[in-house]
Write an enzyme that holds these catalytic residues in place. Structure first.
Site, PDB file in Angstrom:
ATOM      1  N   LYS A  15      47.313 -11.696  23.750  1.00  0.00           N
ATOM      2  CA  LYS A  15      48.332 -12.272  24.647  1.00  0.00           C
ATOM      3  C   LYS A  15      48.120 -13.760  24.835  1.00  0.00           C
ATOM      4  O   LYS A  15      47.025 -14.285  24.615  1.00  0.00           O
ATOM      5  CB  LYS A  15      48.315 -11.596  26.016  1.00  0.00           C
ATOM      6  CG  LYS A  15      46.971 -11.667  26.789  1.00  0.00           C
ATOM      7  CD  LYS A  15      46.727 -12.950  27.555  1.00  0.00           C
ATOM      8  CE  LYS A  15      45.369 -12.984  28.255  1.00  0.00           C
ATOM      9  NZ  LYS A  15      44.998 -14.319  28.746  1.00  0.00           N
ATOM     10  N   GLY A 106      38.402 -16.132  23.626  1.00  0.00           N
ATOM     11  CA  GLY A 106      39.376 -17.196  23.363  1.00  0.00           C
ATOM     12  C   GLY A 106      40.481 -17.324  24.386  1.00  0.00           C
ATOM     13  O   GLY A 106      41.400 -18.121  24.216  1.00  0.00           O
ATOM     14  N   MET A 108      42.613 -14.958  24.936  1.00  0.00           N
ATOM     15  CA  MET A 108      43.763 -14.209  24.420  1.00  0.00           C
ATOM     16  C   MET A 108      43.601 -12.706  24.602  1.00  0.00           C
ATOM     17  O   MET A 108      44.376 -11.916  24.062  1.00  0.00           O
ATOM     18  CB  MET A 108      43.970 -14.530  22.938  1.00  0.00           C
ATOM     19  CG  MET A 108      44.340 -15.987  22.711  1.00  0.00           C
ATOM     20  SD  MET A 108      45.022 -16.231  21.080  1.00  0.00           S
ATOM     21  CE  MET A 108      46.576 -15.333  21.214  1.00  0.00           C
ATOM     22  N   ASP A 145      42.999  -7.365  31.734  1.00  0.00           N
ATOM     23  CA  ASP A 145      44.057  -7.568  30.737  1.00  0.00           C
ATOM     24  C   ASP A 145      44.318  -6.337  29.880  1.00  0.00           C
ATOM     25  O   ASP A 145      45.189  -6.361  29.009  1.00  0.00           O
ATOM     26  CB  ASP A 145      43.686  -8.737  29.813  1.00  0.00           C
ATOM     27  CG  ASP A 145      43.620 -10.067  30.556  1.00  0.00           C
ATOM     28  OD1 ASP A 145      44.326 -10.224  31.559  1.00  0.00           O
ATOM     29  OD2 ASP A 145      42.855 -10.944  30.115  1.00  0.00           O
TER      30      ASP A 145
HETATM   31  O1  C5P Z   1      38.517  -8.027  34.346  1.00  0.00           O
HETATM   32  P1  C5P Z   1      37.857  -8.871  33.326  1.00  0.00           P
HETATM   33  O2  C5P Z   1      36.685  -8.198  32.701  1.00  0.00           O
HETATM   34  O3  C5P Z   1      38.813  -9.407  32.329  1.00  0.00           O
HETATM   35  O4  C5P Z   1      37.301 -10.153  34.103  1.00  0.00           O
HETATM   36  C1  C5P Z   1      36.137 -10.821  33.707  1.00  0.00           C
HETATM   37  C2  C5P Z   1      35.698 -11.751  34.828  1.00  0.00           C
HETATM   38  O5  C5P Z   1      36.688 -12.775  35.047  1.00  0.00           O
HETATM   39  C3  C5P Z   1      35.534 -11.116  36.211  1.00  0.00           C
HETATM   40  O6  C5P Z   1      34.273 -10.537  36.390  1.00  0.00           O
HETATM   41  C4  C5P Z   1      35.739 -12.325  37.148  1.00  0.00           C
HETATM   42  O7  C5P Z   1      34.580 -13.124  37.197  1.00  0.00           O
HETATM   43  C5  C5P Z   1      36.807 -13.113  36.426  1.00  0.00           C
HETATM   44  N1  C5P Z   1      38.165 -12.780  36.900  1.00  0.00           N
HETATM   45  C6  C5P Z   1      38.579 -13.245  38.135  1.00  0.00           C
HETATM   46  N2  C5P Z   1      39.840 -12.934  38.587  1.00  0.00           N
HETATM   47  C7  C5P Z   1      40.693 -12.190  37.815  1.00  0.00           C
HETATM   48  C8  C5P Z   1      40.286 -11.707  36.562  1.00  0.00           C
HETATM   49  C9  C5P Z   1      39.008 -12.009  36.112  1.00  0.00           C
HETATM   50  O8  C5P Z   1      37.834 -13.946  38.850  1.00  0.00           O
HETATM   51  N3  C5P Z   1      41.911 -11.930  38.286  1.00  0.00           N
END
Ligand code: C5P
Length: 322
Positions: A15, A106, A108, A145
């Site tokens: 994405k 990246g 994405m 995501d």
């Molecule tokens: O959910 P995901 O594994 O993609 O997120 C990785 C990290 O990115 C989270 O642990 C957090 O530190 C940060 N994040 C955030 N707010 C979001 C999504 C991700 O702070 N809405």
């Protein structure tokens, strides 16, 4: 084994973010966001097969950046398969093979696409028969995501970005992606955003598509869309990786319709009117050396879906690009 046979191949899209507004930090360390995602024609491919001999879960990874992807239980595709097996009450037995197309770290959501593809592939391999909504719910447990990669198209993400609603729109858009050699850590970019924002009140978020963007998508007018791309993480990504500003500047010099860092970066997405402008810009980016690699893609692309395996031949021992 299911009706799908002993091998299932699923493709899930990477994405870009047409808009990413970042609000307050919650008690779990996540930020409230309003994100408008567009799936693009850069697909992660996951093949799930019945394991030969030994049971359990295993994974192999190939493609650009494969060396940076863990092969242990932290691999997102393995985590996805394990979660599905637990919830569906079936043995966690699959050999997973990932062919990467999206850049690693990246911005994405390539890893999330691997998880989305693994969920669907194992669901079909094991015949667990979950609905798309049930898979989306499981996906949200794996990463913010993952739900979007199952849904695809263009969609609004709220909450952590994981509550996804399709957005009405028309038209196909041409994007040039400027890739960087080294990824950026999403938590590090959010932390840099918090540092840059320190002392200011958190942004108030309306859980809806920003009005100008909604109009642009409904009209299918690429120039209009280009004018309203926005990303609250862009300054943080550029602060950690100042050379991204050179990519954005080169795009401007070439008269792109718009440009944005995708998610937490470092990929930059540049919007152009058609495929010939995409080719020209890709050549200019490559020649300038400001991007380590360049891809031309279109969006919106469909969400995770099963594709036919390509027949194995002695010369081509695994699936080939089509
Ligand atoms: O959910 P995901 O594994 O993609 O997120 C990785 C990290 O990115 C989270 O642990 C957090 O530190 C940060 N994040 C955030 N707010 C979001 C999504 C991700 O702070 N809405």
């Amino acid at each position: 084994m299911s009706a799908s046979g002993d091998r299932v191949v699923v493709r899930a899209p990477a994405k870009i973010n047409l808009a990413l507004r970042v609000g307050a930090l919650d008690e779990h360390g996540y930020h409230d966001v309003v994100s408008v995602y567009q799936a693009v024609s850069l697909f992660e491919e996951v093949t799930a097969s019945v394991p030969e001999g030994g049971a359990g879960l295993s994974v192999t990874v190939r493609g650009p950046g494969a060396a940076g992807v863990p092969l242990d239980g932290t691999n997102l595709a393995i985590r996805a398969a394990r979660l599905l097996a637990e919830r569906a009450g079936v043995p966690a037995e699959a050999a997973l093979s990932i062919r990467k197309a999206a850049p690693v770290a990246g911005g994405m959501a390539g890893g999330s696409a691997d998880a989305a593809a693994a969920l669907l592939a194992c669901d079909l391999l094991w015949g667990t028969g979950l609905t798309r909504d049930e898979l989306v719910e499981l996906g949200a447990e794996l990463g913010s995501d993952v739900p979007f990669s199952l849904v695809g198209g263009t969609a609004l993400g709220t909450g952590r970005g994981d509550r996804v609603t399709p957005v009405l729109g028309r038209g196909d858009y041409h994007w040039v992606l400027a890739l960087a050699t080294d990824g950026l850590s999403t938590p590090a970019v959010y932390a840099e955003h918090d540092r840059l924002q320190a002392g200011r009140p958190a942004r108030e978020l309306e859980p809806q598509v920003p009005a100008d963007l909604a109009h642009a998508l409904r009209s299918g007018d690429a120039a209009r869309l280009g004018a309203c791309l926005e990303n609250d993480l862009q300054d943080a990504a550029c602060s950690l990786r100042p050379e991204l500003r050179r990519v954005l500047a080169l795009g401007e010099d070439h008269g792109v319709l718009g440009s944005t860092v995708s998610g937490s970066g470092p990929t930059v997405a540049l919007l152009v009117p058609d495929s010939s402008s995409a080719l020209e810009l890709a050549v200019a980016l490559t020649a300038s050396g400001v991007a380590s690699d360049v891809r031309r893609v279109t969006g919106p692309a469909p969400g995770a879906r099963q594709v036919e395996p390509v027949a194995t031949s002695p010369h081509h021992p695994s699936q080939q690009s089509r």
